[in-house]
Design a protein around this motif. Structure first.
Motif, PDB file in Angstrom:
ATOM      1  N   THR A  62       0.809  -1.219   0.000  1.00  0.00           N
ATOM      2  CA  THR A  62       0.000   0.000   0.000  1.00  0.00           C
ATOM      3  C   THR A  62       0.836   1.260   0.000  1.00  0.00           C
ATOM      4  N   CYS A  63       2.090   1.181   0.440  1.00  0.00           N
ATOM      5  CA  CYS A  63       2.931   2.375   0.572  1.00  0.00           C
ATOM      6  C   CYS A  63       4.291   2.148  -0.079  1.00  0.00           C
ATOM      7  N   PRO A  65       7.753   4.054   0.279  1.00  0.00           N
ATOM      8  CA  PRO A  65       8.498   5.117   0.974  1.00  0.00           C
ATOM      9  C   PRO A  65       9.753   5.530   0.217  1.00  0.00           C
ATOM     10  N   LEU A 100      -1.198   0.205  -4.904  1.00  0.00           N
ATOM     11  CA  LEU A 100      -0.430   1.266  -4.247  1.00  0.00           C
ATOM     12  C   LEU A 100      -1.349   2.437  -3.884  1.00  0.00           C
ATOM     13  N   GLN A 101      -1.317   2.847  -2.625  1.00  0.00           N
ATOM     14  CA  GLN A 101      -2.176   3.929  -2.152  1.00  0.00           C
ATOM     15  C   GLN A 101      -1.399   5.155  -1.705  1.00  0.00           C
ATOM     16  N   VAL A 102      -0.115   4.988  -1.346  1.00  0.00           N
ATOM     17  CA  VAL A 102       0.659   6.097  -0.791  1.00  0.00           C
ATOM     18  C   VAL A 102       2.057   6.101  -1.395  1.00  0.00           C
ATOM     19  N   LEU A 103       2.458   7.259  -1.947  1.00  0.00           N
ATOM     20  CA  LEU A 103       3.856   7.508  -2.311  1.00  0.00           C
ATOM     21  C   LEU A 103       4.409   8.471  -1.264  1.00  0.00           C
ATOM     22  N   ASP A 104       5.328   7.990  -0.459  1.00  0.00           N
ATOM     23  CA  ASP A 104       5.855   8.774   0.662  1.00  0.00           C
ATOM     24  C   ASP A 104       7.211   9.364   0.273  1.00  0.00           C
ATOM     25  N   TRP A 116      10.323  -1.693   7.405  1.00  0.00           N
ATOM     26  CA  TRP A 116       9.025  -1.331   6.834  1.00  0.00           C
ATOM     27  C   TRP A 116       8.280  -2.572   6.369  1.00  0.00           C
ATOM     28  N   ALA A 119       2.184  -1.792   4.737  1.00  0.00           N
ATOM     29  CA  ALA A 119       0.988  -1.055   5.129  1.00  0.00           C
ATOM     30  C   ALA A 119       1.258  -0.096   6.261  1.00  0.00           C
ATOM     31  N   THR A 120       2.234  -0.398   7.103  1.00  0.00           N
ATOM     32  CA  THR A 120       2.567   0.458   8.234  1.00  0.00           C
ATOM     33  C   THR A 120       4.061   0.657   8.274  1.00  0.00           C
ATOM     34  N   LYS A 148      -2.402   8.868  -2.519  1.00  0.00           N
ATOM     35  CA  LYS A 148      -1.919   9.949  -1.665  1.00  0.00           C
ATOM     36  C   LYS A 148      -0.404  10.090  -1.807  1.00  0.00           C
TER      37      LYS A 148
END
Length: 477
Positions: A62-63, A65, A100-104, A116, A119-120, A148
């Motif tokens: 999901t993320c 980083p 994929l929901q988040v590009l950090d 990592w 998801a968290t 996001k």
């Protein structure tokens, strides 16, 4: 002699896969879950842009980083990631596993990748990652969860750099399909057109920490506009927990207009180098959003002419939560400090107290130390020297211990006793030391002069004779 551990099979497999880029791209879908993270790090460090683009497109978590891999902004890597996201957004398969929901893009420590889980940000075992990978999103859920992008921002008067320019242009063109989020936002100058454009792009409800610094030379019309903009933005900051303002001179008389729009209680409040009014202090002590403060920073806020009652009320309100209080250079007087001491002694969780650069007497300093002595968690304390220490009369109040006789004497007596024996008197030993020092210095000066003269003469002998050179030139002609 240290023995290096041999590379793991996963590392060898990753290096072998990257040696053939075409094969690596084809095999990405079938990669074991344990190999995805180290392979991405390896491809990033070696600059394999094609592999990275495909990995972003097929990222199973999901993320992503990405910022944790950048010591400084890397324009090319950002462009690769955005191209991969474009390929991902173009797909119509809503049943895709772990979309994929988040590009950090926040620059967290590099070892973040070692712990990592996808998801968290907590450490997670490979077995947990395998379970997470099997999660599927239905069409309805996928439609409600836009992509996001998280980034920490520091906005100044200058233009945006190439990294942010590329990112914001890309976000602007896809605003209906993604959200630009910022947990930590700094505004270090008067808002410019660049700043306003960025704020329009941001999801302000994602801001958790806000710092504002404004120059002193701000016109009245600008002050009113800035104040209205600041308060309007607060209406959309639902999760703000830390608020910092520094040198914002137009805040005087308007603190209520700024803080009343906060949606949640603050944990940290920092108002430094600002001018405040009586109404500001009264509101600060009664504001519902300051009732659970853990950090309170009021450095360089002049309190000399203010009533101590609002500060006393505020300390009583936050006594159960406050663990850091900074009142440096507030010009607090004896009477004001005595008024807030009872409330200060109830701050049972206080760990840090800074009272440096304030004007208090020796007796009030004793009272302050007596009240703070009962705070069991207080570990860092900064206090000013009492007023008497700047006065010759105050030397009688400051006492020192003498280890030989185990007694205490006033500092004035110790100072006078130390120098009374050597006023206008020199012993024979002192005279010998003075004479020897003078002779030694004179001899050293003579030797240095002799050496310098010798060097100069040497250069003169080695230098060519100008007259002889002129004669030789005439003969040649």
């Amino acid at each position: 002699m240290s023995i290096q551990s041999p590379p793991m099979l996963l590392e060898l497999a990753g290096c072998s896969l990257l040696s053939n880029k075409c094969r690596a791209i084809l095999d990405l879908e079938d990669l074991p879950i344990e190999l995805i993270l180290p392979l991405f790090v390896e491809a990033f460090s070696r600059g394999h842009t094609l592999v990275l683009k495909k990995m972003v497109q097929r990222w199973p978590f999901t993320c992503l980083p990405l910022g944790a891999l950048m010591r400084k902004p890397q324009l090319e890597m950002l462009r690769v990631a955005l191209d991969g996201l474009d390929m991902l957004l173009a797909q119509q398969d809503s049943q895709r596993r772990w979309k994929l929901q988040v590009l950090d893009l926040r620059r967290v420590p590099r070892n973040f990748w070692r712990t990592w889980s996808g998801a968290t940000v907590d450490a997670c075992s490979p077995e947990d990652i395998k379970k997470n990978r099997t999660l599927k999103l239905g069409p309805a859920m996928a439609a409600k969860m836009p992509l996001k992008i998280f980034i920490d921002l520091c906005l100044t008067e200058g233009p945006l750099d190439e990294f942010l320019t590329l990112l914001f242009l890309w976000v602007t063109q896809r605003r209906d399909r993604l959200h630009l989020c910022c947990n930590r936002l700094k505004i270090l100058a008067k808002p410019t057109s660049h700043t306003r454009n960025v704020l329009r792009l941001l999801q302000l409800d994602s801001v958790q920490k806000l710092e504002v610094h404004m120059p002193a030379h701000t016109y009245s019309q600008e002050k009113e506009w800035l104040l209205s903009q600041l308060t309007w933005k607060f209406l959309r900051m639902d999760y703000l927990w830390k608020f910092c303002v520094d040198a914002v001179l137009f805040l005087k008389g308007h603190l209520e207009h700024v803080l009343r729009h906060l949606k949640t209680p603050l944990e940290a409040l920092s108002i430094t180098n600002c001018l405040l009014s009586d109404s500001d202090w009264n509101y600060l002590s009664q504001c519902p959003n300051t009732s659970q403060l853990r950090h309170l920073d009021l450095r360089y806020i002049k309190l000399t002419n203010f009533s101590p009652v609002p500060l006393q009320i505020l300390l009583e309100t936050v006594a159960a939560t406050l663990n850091r209080l900074d009142l440096e250079a507030c010009e607090i007087m004896d009477s004001q400090l005595q008024a807030i001491l009872p409330a200060l002694s109830h701050c049972s969780k206080l760990r840090t107290l800074c009272f440096f650069r304030n004007h208090i007497s020796m007796s009030v300093l004793r009272d302050l130390l007596c009240h703070t002595a009962g705070l069991s968690q207080l570990s860092r304390e900064l206090y000013p020297a009492p007023l008497e220490s700047y006065d010759a009369q105050g030397l009688d109040e400051i006492q020192c211990s003498l280890s030989l006789e185990n007694c205490r004497v006033p500092l004035r007596q110790l100072w006078e006793a130390s120098f009374s024996e050597c006023k206008f008197s020199l012993s024979l030993t002192d005279l010998f030391i003075i004479i020897f020092s003078g002779v030694a210095v004179s001899i050293a000066a003579i030797i240095s002069s002799f050496f310098l003269v010798t060097v100069v003469q040497c250069f003169q002998r080695c230098a060519p004779n100008k007259d002889a050179e002129d004669e030789d030139e005439d003969e040649d002609d």
